[in-house]
Design an enzyme around this catalytic site. Structure first.
Site, short mmCIF file in Angstrom:
data_model
loop_
_atom_site.label_atom_id
_atom_site.label_comp_id
_atom_site.label_asym_id
_atom_site.label_seq_id
_atom_site.Cartn_x
_atom_site.Cartn_y
_atom_site.Cartn_z
N ASN A 133 -1.84 3.82 -8.94
CA ASN A 133 -0.36 3.84 -7.61
C ASN A 133 -1.22 3.79 -6.35
O ASN A 133 -0.50 3.78 -4.77
CB ASN A 133 0.06 5.15 -7.81
N TYR A 149 -0.15 -5.96 3.79
CA TYR A 149 -0.35 -5.01 2.79
C TYR A 149 1.18 -5.61 2.08
O TYR A 149 0.88 -5.56 0.93
CB TYR A 149 1.03 -3.67 3.64
N SER A 150 1.63 -6.50 2.66
CA SER A 150 2.70 -6.97 2.06
C SER A 150 2.53 -8.24 1.14
O SER A 150 2.49 -8.24 0.10
CB SER A 150 3.64 -7.96 2.44
N ASN A 187 -13.33 6.28 -5.69
CA ASN A 187 -12.73 5.28 -4.55
C ASN A 187 -12.52 4.47 -5.70
O ASN A 187 -13.52 2.85 -5.91
CB ASN A 187 -13.49 5.25 -3.45
N ILE A 238 9.68 5.92 0.68
CA ILE A 238 10.09 7.30 0.18
C ILE A 238 8.86 8.29 1.62
O ILE A 238 8.21 8.27 1.70
CB ILE A 238 8.92 7.00 -1.04
N LYS A 285 0.63 -6.10 -2.31
CA LYS A 285 1.85 -5.48 -3.08
C LYS A 285 2.96 -6.69 -3.82
O LYS A 285 2.75 -7.16 -5.01
CB LYS A 285 3.10 -5.03 -2.28
N GLY A 317 -4.85 7.92 -7.26
CA GLY A 317 -4.36 7.87 -5.73
C GLY A 317 -3.85 9.19 -6.18
O GLY A 317 -2.01 8.69 -5.40
N SER A 336 5.79 -2.48 -3.51
CA SER A 336 6.61 -2.09 -2.53
C SER A 336 7.36 -3.02 -2.38
O SER A 336 7.13 -4.61 -2.95
CB SER A 336 6.01 -2.45 -1.87
N ARG A 361 -1.78 13.30 -3.86
CA ARG A 361 -0.89 13.48 -2.55
C ARG A 361 -0.20 12.27 -3.11
O ARG A 361 0.10 11.65 -3.84
CB ARG A 361 -0.94 13.27 -1.59
P1 NAP Z 1 0.41 8.82 0.50
O1 NAP Z 1 0.84 10.18 0.14
O2 NAP Z 1 -0.73 8.28 1.54
O3 NAP Z 1 -0.92 9.14 -0.36
C1 NAP Z 1 -2.03 8.39 -1.12
C2 NAP Z 1 -2.80 8.24 -2.68
O4 NAP Z 1 -3.62 6.99 -2.20
C3 NAP Z 1 -3.38 9.32 -1.81
O5 NAP Z 1 -3.35 10.46 -3.06
C4 NAP Z 1 -5.04 9.25 -1.64
O6 NAP Z 1 -5.73 9.81 -2.05
C5 NAP Z 1 -4.84 7.86 -2.71
N1 NAP Z 1 -5.62 6.61 -2.01
C6 NAP Z 1 -6.08 5.90 -0.68
N2 NAP Z 1 -6.90 4.98 -1.13
C7 NAP Z 1 -7.18 5.26 -2.29
C8 NAP Z 1 -8.86 4.61 -2.78
N3 NAP Z 1 -9.73 4.35 -2.43
N4 NAP Z 1 -9.04 5.55 -4.01
C9 NAP Z 1 -8.52 6.55 -4.65
N5 NAP Z 1 -6.89 7.30 -4.47
C10 NAP Z 1 -7.08 6.43 -2.58
O7 NAP Z 1 1.07 7.68 -0.29
P2 NAP Z 1 2.49 7.69 -1.03
O8 NAP Z 1 3.48 7.23 -0.12
O9 NAP Z 1 2.52 8.36 -2.33
O10 NAP Z 1 1.81 5.79 -2.00
C11 NAP Z 1 1.83 5.90 -3.43
C12 NAP Z 1 1.82 3.99 -3.61
O11 NAP Z 1 2.93 3.91 -3.53
C13 NAP Z 1 0.87 3.35 -2.58
O12 NAP Z 1 0.07 1.83 -3.14
C14 NAP Z 1 1.78 2.67 -1.51
O13 NAP Z 1 1.50 2.15 -0.94
C15 NAP Z 1 3.57 2.66 -2.64
N6 NAP Z 1 4.15 3.18 -1.81
C16 NAP Z 1 4.54 4.02 -0.82
C17 NAP Z 1 6.01 3.89 -0.47
C18 NAP Z 1 6.26 5.08 0.54
O14 NAP Z 1 7.39 4.80 1.15
N7 NAP Z 1 6.05 5.96 0.48
C19 NAP Z 1 6.84 2.38 -0.53
C20 NAP Z 1 6.43 1.56 -1.20
C21 NAP Z 1 5.60 1.79 -2.37
P3 NAP Z 1 -6.91 11.33 -0.70
O15 NAP Z 1 -6.30 11.58 -0.33
O16 NAP Z 1 -7.96 11.76 -2.25
O17 NAP Z 1 -8.15 10.05 -1.29
#
Ligand code: NAP
Length: 247
Positions: A92, A157-158, A65, A190, A161, A18, A144, A21
């Site tokens: 991730n 979601y919780s 995927n 984040i 994680k 993932g 998370s 982005r």
């Molecule tokens: P994001 O900006 O929404 O990006 C999500 C990424 O996951 C994208 O690159 C997307 O790829 C990929 N993805 C989603 N479904 C997928 C699948 N089925 N197979 C492969 N790739 C997939 O999210 P983020 O904020 O960077 O979060 C990254 C991780 O950190 C996640 O696990 C999230 O739960 C965790 N997290 C984030 C936060 C926060 O505040 N942002 C806080 C705690 C934990 P495509 O676009 O190519 O589909």
């Protein structure tokens, strides 16, 4: 096999799921800058994945995927067959989901667990056989704060994680004797697309609850990956990066 791939390279080889982005993309860039070969997994955002690969060294985009076992198997086999070893796996990939339990359908629940938790089980199952064989490796699960404290209206979601953190601890015990470490990084809030739904007022209220009073950056999470990589005596831990939101 593509001609330009470096089989049996002396460089460390990482897979980040993932990673087109947000946090994943930043982890990929950080690992590239630190000399790693990185297999950048994406699902839908092909152009973004290719843009990163065009601007940073030794990055190989691979579409999969990760909620689908067969596609995960292809991702792990591609990495091992082309580079001869896998040193780091960062689970991730993840999606957020905000609804009450009554509004969460069984299909929603299935989708969240498959994308956020089953995906990591699949990657760990596939990568561990190679890591056990090479007697080294490191797996980092991006969990998370909500897996630790629980979030209202984010039950699915919780759960996903918390499951990741349980997997971290179990696998650290199971794989430690094979010289494989397993850790979690549990971010707070984040600055990524995942939080783009938050309005200015909501953000203000949220930041008031965080001792450091601000949102975190993707580079602050990526720095945790390097920190864990660079300390070979840390395993089975959940490293919180949240500005003091949960103490
Ligand atoms: P994001 O900006 O929404 O990006 C999500 C990424 O996951 C994208 O690159 C997307 O790829 C990929 N993805 C989603 N479904 C997928 C699948 N089925 N197979 C492969 N790739 C997939 O999210 P983020 O904020 O960077 O979060 C990254 C991780 O950190 C996640 O696990 C999230 O739960 C965790 N997290 C984030 C936060 C926060 O505040 N942002 C806080 C705690 C934990 P495509 O676009 O190519 O589909």
């Amino acid at each position: 096999m593509e001609e330009n791939l470096e089989r049996n390279t002396h460089k460390k080889v990482a897979i980040v799921t993932g990673a087109s982005r947000g946090i994943g993309a930043e982890i990929v860039k950080t690992l590239s800058k630190n000399g790693y070969i990185v297999v950048l997994n994406y699902n839908k955002s092909k152009n973004l994945a290719e843009e990163i690969a065009n601007n940073f060294a030794n990055i190989y985009p691979f579409k999969a995927n990760v909620s689908q076992y067969d596609e995960v198997k292809q991702l792990i086999d591609y990495s091992y067959n082309n580079f001869g070893h896998i040193d780091l796996l960062v689970n991730n990939a993840g999606i957020d989901f905000v609804k009450t339990i009554n509004d969460t359908t069984l299909e929603d629940f299935d989708n969240i667990l498959k994308t956020n938790l089953y995906s990591a089980f699949y990657t760990c199952k596939e990568v561990s056989k190679y890591m056990i064989n090479q007697k080294s490796g490191h797996i980092i699960n991006i969990s998370s704060i909500w897996g630790i404290t629980g979030a209202s209206c984010e039950v699915a979601y919780s759960i996903s994680k918390a499951g990741l953190d349980a997997m971290t601890k179990s696998l650290a015990k199971e794989l430690g004797p094979s010289n494989i470490r397993v850790n979690s990084i549990a971010p707070g809030i984040i600055d990524t697309d995942m939080n783009s739904f938050l309005g200015e007022e909501e953000k203000k209220d949220l930041f008031a609850e965080i001792p450091l009073g601000r949102i975190g950056t993707t580079s602050e999470v990526a720095a945790c990956v390097l920190f864990l990589e660079n300390n070979p005596y840390i395993t089975g831990q959940v490293l919180q990066v949240n500005g003091g939101w949960n103490i």
